[in-house]
Scaffold this active site. Structure first.
Site, PDB file in Angstrom:
ATOM      1  N   GLY A   1       0.780  -1.228   0.000  1.00 48.25           N
ATOM      2  CA  GLY A   1       0.000   0.000   0.000  1.00 48.25           C
ATOM      3  C   GLY A   1       0.809   1.273   0.000  1.00 48.25           C
TER       4      GLY A   1
ATOM      5  N   THR B   1       2.033   3.061  -2.531  1.00 41.91           N
ATOM      6  CA  THR B   1       1.535   4.038  -3.510  1.00 41.91           C
ATOM      7  C   THR B   1       0.203   4.625  -3.063  1.00 41.91           C
ATOM      8  OG1 THR B   1       2.634   2.819  -5.291  1.00 41.91           O
ATOM      9  CG2 THR B   1       0.959   4.415  -5.937  1.00 41.91           C
TER      10      THR B   1
ATOM     11  N   LYS C   1       9.697   8.243  -7.426  1.00 42.66           N
ATOM     12  CA  LYS C   1       9.711   6.786  -7.278  1.00 42.66           C
ATOM     13  C   LYS C   1      10.923   6.298  -8.059  1.00 42.66           C
ATOM     14  CE  LYS C   1       6.968   2.600  -7.915  1.00 42.66           C
ATOM     15  NZ  LYS C   1       6.961   2.190  -6.502  1.00 42.66           N
TER      16      LYS C   1
ATOM     17  N   GLU D   1       8.681   7.425  -2.852  1.00 44.12           N
ATOM     18  CA  GLU D   1       8.124   6.102  -2.566  1.00 44.12           C
ATOM     19  C   GLU D   1       9.161   5.033  -2.848  1.00 44.12           C
ATOM     20  OE1 GLU D   1       5.121   2.829  -4.354  1.00 44.12           O
ATOM     21  OE2 GLU D   1       4.641   4.923  -4.819  1.00 44.12           O
TER      22      GLU D   1
ATOM     23  N   CYS E   1      -5.449  -1.258   5.513  1.00 46.22           N
ATOM     24  CA  CYS E   1      -6.397  -2.344   5.810  1.00 46.22           C
ATOM     25  C   CYS E   1      -7.190  -2.741   4.568  1.00 46.22           C
ATOM     26  CB  CYS E   1      -7.357  -1.913   6.914  1.00 46.22           C
ATOM     27  SG  CYS E   1      -6.559  -1.134   8.340  1.00 46.22           S
TER      28      CYS E   1
ATOM     29  N   MET F   1      -9.370   0.263   2.203  1.00 50.51           N
ATOM     30  CA  MET F   1      -9.151   0.437   0.772  1.00 50.51           C
ATOM     31  C   MET F   1     -10.336   1.143   0.128  1.00 50.51           C
ATOM     32  SD  MET F   1      -7.147   0.257  -1.731  1.00 50.51           S
ATOM     33  CE  MET F   1      -5.821  -0.721  -1.026  1.00 50.51           C
TER      34      MET F   1
END
Length: 225
Positions: free
Chosen positions: A14, A16, A37, A116, A177, A205
């Protein structure tokens, strides 16, 4: 300039998703936010360039008019460990290359630069090097994304300990979660006891990044600006 690095307990945890939400929340506070990134694996070739979906999602939230090449300079087609992808192409991934791209992003003079990571904290680059060494060299502050699933307590504590052992500041953690984990509340409560850092959010989500951003408590982050 505030420099943040998003890491996680494992791959597909998770990073991103949380990074997008954080960018969205900071832009809503009228902050100039750039994204980076450095490494991706698992890309589609578009106009003769490898393009990573995560990089596109970050680009959509940031407000520094960055190109994909600026956001994600090192990209591989196969969705495999980056250092192995590089090896198959007889290439190497160096910290110097990562730092070169990062310096180009820093030159944008954003209020916040959100980087990231790839995989977990100790992502191998090959030749005995790790992505975490770049984070150390650039003195970024770290946010830990915990993928809430069986085994996450061990993964979270070990990752946090590694970040601290590397001499870095871990600003806080996010409980991601995506599934209905059994005893989710109990596991989150245990992590709040085990991790001596701020819980920034519990994030279910959602495809609505605005809703995800609203879950984040960014007061500790904005206080640093």
């Amino acid at each position: 300039m505030l420099k943040l690095f998003i890491t996680a307990t494992d791959t597909d945890a998770g990073k991103t998703y949380v990074a997008q939400a954080l960018v969205k929340a900071l832009v809503a506070k009228n902050k100039k936010v750039a994204v980076y990134k450095p490494i991706s694996a698992g890309c589609e070739r578009i106009n003769d360039r490898l393009v990573n979906e995560d990089a596109l999602q970050l680009q959509a939230q940031a407000n520094c008019q960055q190109s994909i090449a600026n956001i994600n300079p090192i990209a591989f087609a196969e969705p495999i460990a980056p250092h192995i992808a590089a090896l198959t192409l007889q290439q190497t991934i160096t910290i110097a290359d990562i730092e070169r791209g990062y310096n180009e992003v820093l030159a944008l003079q954003a209020d916040v630069v959100i980087c990231e990571g790839a995989g977990g904290w100790r992502l191998p680059l090959g030749q005995g090097k790790f992505l975490s060494e770049f984070v150390q060299a650039s003195a970024q502050q770290v946010i830990l994304v915990v993928n809430m699933k069986l085994g996450c307590l061990n993964h979270a504590v070990l990752t946090y300990q590694a970040i601290i052992a590397d001499g870095l500041d871990c600003l806080g953690w996010v409980a991601n979660c995506p599934e209905n984990m059994p005893y989710l509340a109990e596991n989150i409560a245990e992590l709040e006891r085990l991790l001596p850092i701020t819980k920034l959010a519990e994030m279910p989500m959602t495809n609505d990044i605005s809703k995800a951003a609203a879950q984040l408590d960014i007061a500790k982050i904005t206080a640093l600006l």
